[in-house]
Design a protein around this motif. Structure first.
Motif, PDB file in Angstrom:
ATOM      1  N   SER A 366       0.762  -1.343  -0.194  1.00  0.00           N
ATOM      2  CA  SER A 366      -0.260   0.352  -0.348  1.00  0.00           C
ATOM      3  C   SER A 366       0.774   1.292  -0.117  1.00  0.00           C
ATOM      4  O   SER A 366       1.927   1.034   0.549  1.00  0.00           O
ATOM      5  CB  SER A 366      -0.337   0.166   0.897  1.00  0.00           C
ATOM      6  N   GLY A 393       0.390   1.185  -6.398  1.00  0.00           N
ATOM      7  CA  GLY A 393       0.204   0.729  -5.067  1.00  0.00           C
ATOM      8  C   GLY A 393       0.063  -0.517  -5.335  1.00  0.00           C
ATOM      9  O   GLY A 393      -1.405  -1.014  -5.996  1.00  0.00           O
ATOM     10  N   TYR A 396      -3.639  -0.962  -1.592  1.00  0.00           N
ATOM     11  CA  TYR A 396      -4.516   0.298  -1.511  1.00  0.00           C
ATOM     12  C   TYR A 396      -3.678   1.948  -1.694  1.00  0.00           C
ATOM     13  O   TYR A 396      -2.200   1.640  -1.150  1.00  0.00           O
ATOM     14  CB  TYR A 396      -4.793   0.666  -0.477  1.00  0.00           C
ATOM     15  N   GLY A 398      -2.224   4.815  -4.753  1.00  0.00           N
ATOM     16  CA  GLY A 398      -1.006   4.298  -5.582  1.00  0.00           C
ATOM     17  C   GLY A 398      -0.673   5.269  -5.765  1.00  0.00           C
ATOM     18  O   GLY A 398       1.200   5.077  -5.437  1.00  0.00           O
ATOM     19  N   SER A 424      -3.553   0.909  -8.397  1.00  0.00           N
ATOM     20  CA  SER A 424      -3.633   0.668  -7.267  1.00  0.00           C
ATOM     21  C   SER A 424      -4.165  -0.116  -7.995  1.00  0.00           C
ATOM     22  O   SER A 424      -4.915  -0.562  -8.895  1.00  0.00           O
ATOM     23  CB  SER A 424      -4.435   0.925  -6.046  1.00  0.00           C
ATOM     24  N   SER A 453      -8.191   2.110 -11.421  1.00  0.00           N
ATOM     25  CA  SER A 453      -7.790   1.149 -10.095  1.00  0.00           C
ATOM     26  C   SER A 453      -8.111  -0.430 -10.261  1.00  0.00           C
ATOM     27  O   SER A 453      -9.396  -0.123 -11.886  1.00  0.00           O
ATOM     28  CB  SER A 453      -8.368   1.449  -8.806  1.00  0.00           C
TER      29      SER A 453
END
Length: 814
Positions: A366, A393, A396, A398, A424, A453
């Protein structure tokens, strides 16, 4: 007798705030001080102290001694006064010397260019008192002790000036500092070594200035000594550690499962500080667990302060914080950035603030850019501008990850944040934060560009629990952000009295399966929330704009409401060209199991959904105990679009509502649509061009809406009674819905009863204990029939309907 040798004291702090506690000059020795010239190459002999000899700084020096190889220990250990040892060539120490004496100043230095000091064995005893200076030396360590230099006590003072290390054993450690003595290192270089333990261990205060640590690999896997491949810092009891103008290049720790980094700092107690001044660089550093360059543990009122420019370039970590990881615990603890932080191509770090630039950063867990963990009673201030570019990331956040727990902690982000092309795996392509019973405020612009994400929240993921408060006082900008599942721009989750407030939002060209722009999930509790007297509050109260956002459900917004949660969208919300491509709600889709959705002053312009979706502008699923309110809002050119591969549904060009509230329970407290505008909206086969409602009984639902004036449309006075609106406002009984391919005939005009003169508005009168100023309802009757007849009819009704019913209560005194 010589003239006392004087030297200016250097101010090693960038601002002059941290100074030597001696005067501006000090005497190095006195009139009787000795200068001892050491050279083990057989050229020098011991001479009479009365014979003058030439020093390297002037032509007439004090009395001095030439001491052969192996002999200095005898003299140095027994001499009670000040002296300077001057190396005229390479010298080897084979046995220990005691440099520390109370109230003395002693120095080892090179004559002219830097000379090599070979340390073979345990050669420097622990320095517990006095002042000792190591100046212009080349250390070559062949011994086996834990440290070349060991500093202890409260009255010791060590300076290391312009020294280097060119050869060392794998167990090399330059210095271990214990106690409250002073340590100043100005100009030190150590490179190309594989060692088992850290280079420098610091307890309490120190100044590190103009140092270089290059190509260092730390390999020990011992928890008690393994932390900090280059530095281990333990600062408490108002200690101050200052690091300025120093470089850490291609340093790495390879310590198994030990929590390790290049600099590991544990700072504790009120007014204890770890300060990074100007010119600190971590370049191509890596660690195996936390903090590729720096891991800082700030506790119980201590402070981590970035006063100047600090850079993390090409740093990486297998765990948290590719460049920087910071943990802030205990009341009064502070992390503050006053200068500029640069993160370039790093693999995870924690903390943020000041002006920061983060480029190509990556984390396997993360916080590809920054990772912050906070427990209680801390204050985090992130000021200035921060930029995160190409950060990744693993799970969680990025760009940045913030996790905050428990009471009395506050996070204030007053600077502008920019996340560019950050990604992420699970949530928060740019920014992820988790607030439990905490307050977090963002007071400036936060921009997300090309962030994504593979899970939720392409730009941002914000989770708020247990009376936590997250406020976006400034502006949120999302440009071309995407998520695989929910919230292409942002994902907001609130529960157990969680409170999320936003101000201005701009969301352009964002995409996700659910909520192309923003996804909101409210899961409340049975407690009462401040202000709303409901369980969970998410308030979008500023100027909100969604343009060209796409989702399978909810092109602009997707809202899930459970357990009396409340979502408020107010003050000029505009959704332009938003669309859902396979599901409901081109602009907004909301599943309201139990809660309140309040939309005010919104504009839906050219929003659409494609079959099998319903609701080109809005699609709402209303649970039996939920509340819907849409007021003073406009729907322009909204539509449902035919799909040749699936021609089911497509109802409600502007609004589609599936309600579980029965007609007899519909009233303005749970179902309200007033002061709406519809212009150019259309539905497939004209099944509810403006509004389509799916309910248990369409006929009765229309009556309830008309009787209570629950729907009003501007410039449409005969809304309920005119047949010309039959295709614009339609409905279908729940029992008649099969698969969305039902014949047109099962849909019926929503206000069929009113159009056939079958709807009446009931008024009540009572001759006693009533007044004509009352509402004329069953619970608040009027006094006379004349008063009722003098009133204007409700909107949608006209005088002279063929059916009128007057219920008269029992009358006394006939």
């Amino acid at each position: 007798k010589s003239t006392p040798y004087k030297q200016e004291v250097k101010d090693l702090s960038p601002s002059g705030r941290i100074k030597n506690d001696c005067s501006s000059i000090f005497t190095l020795g006195d009139a009787n001080a000795d200068f001892i010239y050491l050279n083990n190459e057989g050229q020098d002999n011991q001479v009479d102290p009365s014979v003058d000899c030439v020093r390297d700084t002037d032509n007439a020096g004090p009395s001095c001694k030439f001491i052969k190889y192996g002999e200095p220990q005898l003299y140095i250990n027994s001499d009670p006064g000040d002296y300077t040892i001057i190396l005229t060539g390479t010298y080897t120490l084979n046995s220990a010397i005691n440099l520390g004496k109370i109230s003395t100043v002693r120095e080892i230095k090179s004559q002219q260019e830097r000379k090599q000091l070979i340390i073979n064995g345990d050669c420097i005893d622990e320095i517990n008192t006095g002042k000792v200076i190591f100046n212009n030396l080349n250390f070559n360590y062949l011994g086996s002790s834990l440290s070349v230099i060991s500093q202890g006590g409260y009255n010791s003072n060590i300076e290391i000036i312009d020294c280097i290390v060119t050869n060392a054993q794998t167990n090399f450690r330059l210095i271990s500092k214990y106690g409250n003595g002073k340590l100043d290192i100005e100009g030190f270089e150590f490179q190309e070594k594989t060692i088992e333990i850290r280079v420098i261990g610091i307890e309490h205060s120190a100044i590190i200035n103009n140092c270089q640590f290059q190509y260092i690999i730390t390999t020990a896997d011992l928890y008690d000594i393994g932390q900090g491949g280059v530095f281990r810092i333990d600062a408490s009891n108002q200690a101050q550690v200052l690091i300025i103008n120093s470089e850490f290049y291609q340093c790495q720790t390879d310590l198994g499962h030990t929590i390790n980094t290049i600099i590991h700092a544990y700072v504790e107690d009120e007014n204890s500080q770890l300060i990074f001044g100007d010119g600190v660089l971590f370049d191509t550093c890596s660690s195996n667990y936390v903090g590729g360059g720096l891991n800082a543990d700030i506790r119980n009122g201590a402070q981590l302060i970035f006063e100047g420019d600090c850079k993390f370039i090409d740093c990486s970590v297998s765990g948290l914080g590719g460049g920087l990881a910071a943990q802030c615990l205990g009341e009064g603890s502070l992390i503050q950035c006053l200068g500029e932080l640069l993160f370039d191509n790093c693999s995870s770090f924690s903390y943020g603030g000041g002006k920061a630039s983060l480029t190509r950063c990556e984390s396997s867990v993360s916080g590809g850019g920054i990772y912050i963990y906070i427990e209680e009673n801390e204050d985090i201030q992130l000021t200035g501008e921060m930029q995160f570019t190409n950060c990744i990331g693993g799970d969680y956040g990025g760009g940045m990850y913030i996790q905050s727990y428990n009471n009395n902690s506050n996070i204030h982000v007053t600077g502008q944040l920019l996340f560019d092309n950050c990604t992420s795996i699970r949530a928060g392509g740019g920014l992820y934060f988790f607030s439990l019973n905490q307050s977090i405020s963002f007071e400036n612009i936060i921009s997300f560009k090309d962030c994504s994400s593979q899970g939720d929240g392409g730009g941002i993921s914000a989770c708020c629990y247990d009376e936590g408060i997250i406020e976006f006082i400034g502006e949120l900008n999302f440009d071309n952000c995407s998520a695989t599942y929910y919230g292409g721009g942002g994902y907001f989750f609130a529960t157990s009295n969680g409170h999320i407030v936003t101000n201005n939002i701009i969301c352009n060209n964002c995409k996700a399966e659910g909520g192309g722009g923003i996804y909101i999930f409210s899961w409340g509790s049975n407690d009462v929330v401040e202000l709303s007297q409901l369980m969970t509050l998410i308030e979008l109260s500023g100027i909100i704009t969604f343009v060209d956002c796409i989702g399978q459900y909810g092109g602009g917004l997707y809202i899930d409401l459970y357990k009396s949660g409340q979502v408020i969208i107010s003050n000029r919300c505009t959704l332009l060209n938003c669309s859902s491509i396979l599901g409901n709600g081109g602009g907004i889709f909301s599943d309201i199991i139990s809660g309140t959705l309040n939309i005010e002053n919104a504009t839906f312009d050219s929003c659409s959904c494609t079959q099998p979706g319903n609701g080109g502008g809005i699609a709402l699923i209303q649970g039996i105990s939920s509340i819907i309110s849409i007021t003073n809002s406009s729907f322009i050119n909204c539509k449902t679009i035919s799909n040749s591969s699936d021609q089911s549904y497509g109802w409600g060009g502007a609004i589609f509502i599936q309600t579980s509230v029965t007609a007899e329970n519909l009233n303005e407290s749970n179902f309200l649509m007033r002061d709406l505008v519809f212009n150019g909206c259309s539905a497939v086969n004209s099944i509810g061009n403006n509004i389509h409602i799916q309910s248990s009984n369409t006929y009765n639902t229309g009556i309830a809406i008309a009787l209570n004036s629950l729907l009003t449309v501007k410039d449409t006075p005969n809304l309920y009674t005119s047949p010309e609106y039959s295709n614009d406002y339609m409905g279908i009984d729940e029992s008649k819905v099969i698969d969305g391919n039902e014949p047109y005939s099962v849909h019926e005009p929503l206000f069929l009863a009113a159009q056939t003169d079958s709807v009446t508005k009931q008024y009540y009168i009572r001759s006693f204990n009533s007044f004509d100023e009352n509402e004329c309802s069953s619970t608040s009757p009027c006094k006379t029939t004349n008063y009722i007849l003098s009133q204007s009819p409700p909107e949608g009704f006209v005088k002279g309907l063929s059916v009128a019913i007057i219920n008269q209560f029992s009358i006394r005194n006939k």
